[in-house]
Design an enzyme around this catalytic site. Structure first.
Site, PDB file in Angstrom:
ATOM      1  N   LYS A   3      39.633  22.772  28.414  1.00  0.00           N
ATOM      2  CA  LYS A   3      40.441  22.848  29.639  1.00  0.00           C
ATOM      3  C   LYS A   3      40.060  21.740  30.611  1.00  0.00           C
ATOM      4  O   LYS A   3      38.926  21.221  30.597  1.00  0.00           O
ATOM      5  CB  LYS A   3      40.315  24.222  30.317  1.00  0.00           C
ATOM      6  CG  LYS A   3      38.929  24.561  30.887  1.00  0.00           C
ATOM      7  CD  LYS A   3      38.700  24.140  32.318  1.00  0.00           C
ATOM      8  CE  LYS A   3      37.293  24.490  32.793  1.00  0.00           C
ATOM      9  NZ  LYS A   3      36.705  23.687  33.781  1.00  0.00           N
ATOM     10  N   ASP A  41      35.143  31.700  32.980  1.00  0.00           N
ATOM     11  CA  ASP A  41      36.247  30.879  32.472  1.00  0.00           C
ATOM     12  C   ASP A  41      36.936  31.503  31.260  1.00  0.00           C
ATOM     13  O   ASP A  41      37.944  30.981  30.788  1.00  0.00           O
ATOM     14  CB  ASP A  41      35.721  29.492  32.038  1.00  0.00           C
ATOM     15  CG  ASP A  41      35.575  28.537  33.219  1.00  0.00           C
ATOM     16  OD1 ASP A  41      36.233  28.780  34.258  1.00  0.00           O
ATOM     17  OD2 ASP A  41      34.818  27.556  33.091  1.00  0.00           O
TER      18      ASP A  41
HETATM   19  O1  C5P Z   1      30.445  33.457  34.819  1.00  0.00           O
HETATM   20  P1  C5P Z   1      29.591  32.386  34.218  1.00  0.00           P
HETATM   21  O2  C5P Z   1      28.391  32.937  33.505  1.00  0.00           O
HETATM   22  O3  C5P Z   1      30.374  31.428  33.379  1.00  0.00           O
HETATM   23  O4  C5P Z   1      29.043  31.506  35.442  1.00  0.00           O
HETATM   24  C1  C5P Z   1      27.967  30.635  35.297  1.00  0.00           C
HETATM   25  C2  C5P Z   1      27.326  30.403  36.645  1.00  0.00           C
HETATM   26  O5  C5P Z   1      28.217  29.646  37.475  1.00  0.00           O
HETATM   27  C3  C5P Z   1      27.052  31.654  37.438  1.00  0.00           C
HETATM   28  O6  C5P Z   1      25.786  32.164  37.151  1.00  0.00           O
HETATM   29  C4  C5P Z   1      27.124  31.175  38.868  1.00  0.00           C
HETATM   30  O7  C5P Z   1      25.919  30.527  39.227  1.00  0.00           O
HETATM   31  C5  C5P Z   1      28.179  30.103  38.809  1.00  0.00           C
HETATM   32  N1  C5P Z   1      29.530  30.572  39.197  1.00  0.00           N
HETATM   33  C6  C5P Z   1      29.809  30.876  40.528  1.00  0.00           C
HETATM   34  N2  C5P Z   1      31.061  31.285  40.890  1.00  0.00           N
HETATM   35  C7  C5P Z   1      32.048  31.369  39.965  1.00  0.00           C
HETATM   36  C8  C5P Z   1      31.793  31.050  38.614  1.00  0.00           C
HETATM   37  C9  C5P Z   1      30.518  30.655  38.251  1.00  0.00           C
HETATM   38  O8  C5P Z   1      28.917  30.772  41.388  1.00  0.00           O
HETATM   39  N3  C5P Z   1      33.267  31.739  40.346  1.00  0.00           N
END
Ligand code: C5P
Length: 291
Positions: free
Chosen positions: A11, A138
């Protein structure tokens, strides 16, 4: 035995805005997302082992619960109440890792899409997105695909008019960027500029490509630590090589350039590949092609 092969598309962020930090530590985002043709291939084969075996061919990627694709399979069976019959998941990786192109999330989404086809073909796509939410921010978008607005943590999705056809050059410098690190940088620097997301949505509706190109914007570029300055060097190289717009995607460090002239895009890939091994040619993927 049931078996399926699913394409896990990369993406791009046509826009990426950070609105606020939330009490749960995540950030509320507002992003226009686009699928592109660069993809991993995810093969799912039913076995009778009642456990999951995962191969990725990459030494540094986990082959257990630490892999989002594994988590996605577990989340699918937990949400549907089905017993896991046993799965062998093989990921053929083409999307660079830690690159801002949601490679890991896309593999996880491909597992969900594949398992739905095999075991729950009537499940609405929205339900599958909800299952993906717990796997990663994502993942719901990677289940949804095409051109879409992603809000909240990234899980609130709205279908947008498709991005007009154009060619994409993707170029990843030889270092990873940590997403949590970059979110951390947002707190030490105030964001002064934000993308014109509403304008971007209108331009997509009216198929105004020049308007879309002018509105491509990622606020992470404004807080990028100096050690990642090569990102800006690649952006200017892409513009010198005829890109109509160039921007970092997600939390980087991959830079994408957009072209309407296929030959110019291919020439840019050829030139950039001399310096950056991970340079790719790609095209837009619409939701209709997202199978
Ligand atoms: O949800 P995911 O594990 O992919 O996110 C990875 C990191 O990115 C999270 O631990 C956080 O630090 C950050 N993040 C965030 N806000 C979001 C998505 C991700 O702060 N909307």
């Amino acid at each position: 035995m049931a078996e399926i092969s699913v394409k896990a598309y990369a993406k791009l962020n046509l826009t990426l805005d950070i609105l606020r930090q939330r009490p749960d530590g995540y950030h509320d985002l507002c992003m226009v997302m686009q699928s592109v043709s660069l993809h991993d291939r995810v093969q799912i084969r039913q076995t009778d082992s009642k456990s999951i075996v995962l191969h990725s061919g990459m030494e540094y990627l986990p082959c257990d619960q630490g892999n989002l694709a594994w988590k996605a399979a577990e989340a699918f069976f937990a949400a549907t109440g089905m017993e896991n019959p046993g799965l062998e998941i093989t990921i053929d990786k083409k999307i660079p890792v830690c690159a801002g192109m949601a490679g890991g999330s896309s593999d996880a989404a491909a597992v969900l899409r594949g398992l739905r086809k095999l075991y729950a073909p009537d499940m609405p796509i929205e339900t599958l997105c909800r299952i993906g939410e717990a796997v990663g921010s994502d993942v719901p978008y990677c289940v949804f695909g095409g051109t879409a607005l992603a809000e909240g943590r990234g899980e609130q999705l709205t279908r947008l008019s498709p991005m007009p056809r154009c060619y994409v050059v993707l170029c990843k410098p030889p270092f990873p960027v940590s997403t949590p690190e970059l979110f951390g940088c947002v707190h030490s620097k105030k964001l002064l500029c934000h993308p014109d997301t509403k304008g971007m949505i209108t331009c997509l509706e009216t198929k105004d490509l020049p308007g879309i190109l002018r509105r491509i914007y990622n606020v992470f570029e404004d807080v990028l630590p100096e050690k990642y300055n090569e990102v800006f060097r690649i952006k200017s190289r892409m513009l010198d090589l005829g890109a109509l717009s160039a921007c970092m995607t997600g939390s980087g460090p991959t830079v994408f350039g957009l072209y309407t002239d296929r030959k110019k895009a291919e020439q840019a890939v050829w030139e950039l590949k001399k310096e950056y091994e991970q340079t790719f040619f790609a095209e837009m993927i619409s939701v209709e092609e997202y199978v």
